[in-house]
Write an enzyme that holds these catalytic residues in place. Sequence first.
Site, PDB file in Angstrom:
ATOM      1  N   TYR A  11     -14.093 -17.588   0.923  1.00 51.19           N
ATOM      2  CA  TYR A  11     -14.712 -17.739   2.240  1.00 51.19           C
ATOM      3  C   TYR A  11     -14.128 -18.979   2.904  1.00 51.19           C
ATOM      4  O   TYR A  11     -13.962 -20.021   2.267  1.00 51.19           O
ATOM      5  CB  TYR A  11     -16.230 -17.899   2.116  1.00 51.19           C
TER       6      TYR A  11
ATOM      7  N   GLU B 111     -14.154 -17.588  11.303  1.00 51.52           N
ATOM      8  CA  GLU B 111     -14.600 -17.347   9.927  1.00 51.52           C
ATOM      9  C   GLU B 111     -13.786 -16.218   9.321  1.00 51.52           C
ATOM     10  O   GLU B 111     -13.560 -15.191   9.961  1.00 51.52           O
ATOM     11  CB  GLU B 111     -16.089 -16.985   9.931  1.00 51.52           C
TER      12      GLU B 111
END
Length: 382
Positions: free
Chosen positions: A102, A190
């Site tokens: 992530y 993101e």
Amino acid sequence: MDLFEYQGKQFFGSFDIPVSAGEAVTTVEDAVAAAERLNTYPVVVKAQVQVGGRGKAGGIKLANDADEVRTFATDIIGMDIKGHTVNVVWIEVASDIAEEYYASFTLDRAKKSHLGMLSAEGGVEIETVAEENPDAIAKIWIDPVDGLDEATLREWVAAANLNPDATEGAVDILGKLYTAYVDGDADLVEINPLILKPTGEVHALDAKVTLDNNAGFRHEWAAYEATQERDEREEAAHEAGLEYVGLEGSVGIIANGAGLAMSTLDVVNQAGGSPANFLDVGGGADADKFVAALTILDNDPRVKSILINIFGGITRGEEVANGIIEALGRIDLAHPMVVRLDGTNADEGREILKPHLGDTLQMESTMLSAAAKAVELAAARA
């Protein structure tokens, strides 16, 4: 402005961030044709909605041939995912995955710095990781003046305990991701998951991007703007040039300035009510703005009362009052309205409003008393 995944990948691609080849389509036949043009199977058929949980809802499918693409596209186009209808699917070349990570950048307003988050536990919502294993998230704060150098990137990757095989690729992508965040005027970028392939390549498998609307004049964002999902209230506000966010409460909110609007929402909650929206009319006080704002709120079936909270600065109180009175003469308001007016020439403004007070238009001297009255009126009409 929130982008769809395919738009986020196009945005990333413009900053040389490696993303999967794919096409966005709106029909089943175009989905099949796109898969054929990609000329490799398997491909992934992905619902394009601005909400999480697509996979669990059946909105992401791996297709091994054209027949499966046809079947999955038929199932997914038109699907409802958490109240969002799927109108676009993204046909993407499938990727082999060794590990999932992530990565993101956003603004930490409290620290007046950019915040980078990196975790070896990707593929799940970062909120879940933060709750269950907060130590798994490596965070860095970046001074906007100093920026982000390679040495800091390498320390960050090491702190996140990524596979050493991913180090070079992760450093490269994270540097480009920060550039995309800053130069692209984003509020959030993101990648979840950021993947390590068995071949050692690091690759952005997903893309979540929120752009700063205030920076639109510096960019060509018309294509992104054209696909924004808005309900009827949001579309009307957008056309009127109003900053509006629809909520689920019963007290309609009109304020001048984002900070005051946010504070008004908080005070309505404090008074025991629930706001139906965020609506900032900005610095203008003309009747056209109040007509547009009041019409949006009056047409919202959730709204039972309206609270106008104005603090005059450059905008003077008598201008606000005259704008409200003129607006009331142009629309047939169905809900009671409470006005709190303070700041520059507020006394003059209140004197203008006094002859018009009654069941439809009421006035209070403080933000809290105005919120309490609006909550009371909403409760009486529930």
